[in-house]
Design an enzyme around this catalytic site. Structure first.
Site, PDB file in Angstrom:
ATOM      1  N   GLN A   1       0.784  -1.212  -0.110  1.00 20.51           N
ATOM      2  CA  GLN A   1       0.048  -0.078  -0.074  1.00 20.51           C
ATOM      3  C   GLN A   1       0.929   1.269  -0.170  1.00 20.51           C
ATOM      4  O   GLN A   1       1.348   1.611   1.055  1.00 20.51           O
ATOM      5  CB  GLN A   1      -1.065  -0.178   1.236  1.00 20.51           C
ATOM      6  CG  GLN A   1      -1.996   0.980   1.140  1.00 20.51           C
ATOM      7  CD  GLN A   1      -3.076   0.948   1.939  1.00 20.51           C
ATOM      8  OE1 GLN A   1      -3.444  -0.147   2.813  1.00 20.51           O
ATOM      9  NE2 GLN A   1      -4.118   2.013   2.087  1.00 20.51           N
ATOM     10  N   PHE A   2       1.085   1.783  -1.276  1.00 21.07           N
ATOM     11  CA  PHE A   2       2.005   2.937  -1.295  1.00 21.07           C
ATOM     12  C   PHE A   2       1.343   4.070  -0.687  1.00 21.07           C
ATOM     13  O   PHE A   2       2.263   5.081  -0.290  1.00 21.07           O
ATOM     14  CB  PHE A   2       2.208   2.988  -2.860  1.00 21.07           C
ATOM     15  CG  PHE A   2       1.184   3.831  -3.572  1.00 21.07           C
ATOM     16  CD1 PHE A   2       1.013   5.315  -3.609  1.00 21.07           C
ATOM     17  CD2 PHE A   2       0.072   3.096  -4.198  1.00 21.07           C
ATOM     18  CE1 PHE A   2      -0.074   5.830  -4.371  1.00 21.07           C
ATOM     19  CE2 PHE A   2      -0.820   3.679  -5.013  1.00 21.07           C
ATOM     20  CZ  PHE A   2      -0.998   4.909  -4.891  1.00 21.07           C
ATOM     21  N   THR A   3      -0.041   4.075  -0.489  1.00 20.46           N
ATOM     22  CA  THR A   3      -0.605   5.524   0.141  1.00 20.46           C
ATOM     23  C   THR A   3      -0.147   5.625   1.725  1.00 20.46           C
ATOM     24  O   THR A   3      -0.588   6.612   2.120  1.00 20.46           O
ATOM     25  CB  THR A   3      -1.998   5.283  -0.077  1.00 20.46           C
ATOM     26  OG1 THR A   3      -2.699   4.218   0.442  1.00 20.46           O
ATOM     27  CG2 THR A   3      -2.626   5.247  -1.564  1.00 20.46           C
TER      28      THR A   3
END
Length: 161
Positions: free
Chosen positions: A86-88
């Site tokens: 999850q890059f967010t």
């Protein structure tokens, strides 16, 4: 690396295509009691961060013992892990209303680090299921406790002397 670890009684993930329907090329994954771990990677992350973070996750004592105290690790209870890239987690919201993700790792590096992190967890004897890197996923979980812990290697990992 930055993770959000949630103790769960059950969890699942599937992948959806651009039409919002299940992607038939991905077999939905599910676990029983254990952790859902959302994993963010930066470009500065490497083997040292992976080793430290995997050890921390495997040894973290957040499962109850016979006295109701959080005193047992995921290894102690035979739990499972559902790992979701999850890059967010590297969203920067200091300016404006649209998050910036410049702190997130380049996809090729982030995917490699995520895979190596999952392998390090498996080497601790824990069953690890995965989402799909870079895909639109639907994650379902029952947070047990609730127990949710944020670990950031930049903030939490001891620095070399």
């Amino acid at each position: 690396m930055r993770i959000v670890l949630q103790r769960v009684s059950q969890a699942s993930v599937d992948v959806v295509n651009e039409l919002g329907t299940p992607d038939v090329t991905f077999e939905p994954q599910q676990i029983g009691h254990g952790y859902v771990i959302l994993v963010g990677v930066s470009d500065s992350d490497g083997e040292r961060e992976i080793a430290w973070l995997a050890h921390k996750v495997l040894c973290l004592r957040v499962f109850e013992d016979e006295h109701g105290r959080m005193n047992r690790s995921i290894q102690d209870v035979g739990g499972e892990i559902l790992s979701i890239s999850q890059f967010t987690l590297y969203a920067d919201v200091r300016r404006g209303n649209r998050p910036s993700f410049v702190g997130a790792g380049e996809p090729e590096h982030a995917n490699l680090m995520w895979i190596e992190f999952n392998e390090a967890l498996r080497s601790g004897g824990v069953k690890v299921r995965e989402g799909r890197f870079g895909a639109h996923m639907r994650v379902g979980l029952v947070n047990d406790g609730p127990v949710t812990i944020v670990i950031d290697t930049e903030r939490d990992m001891p620095r070399r002397a």
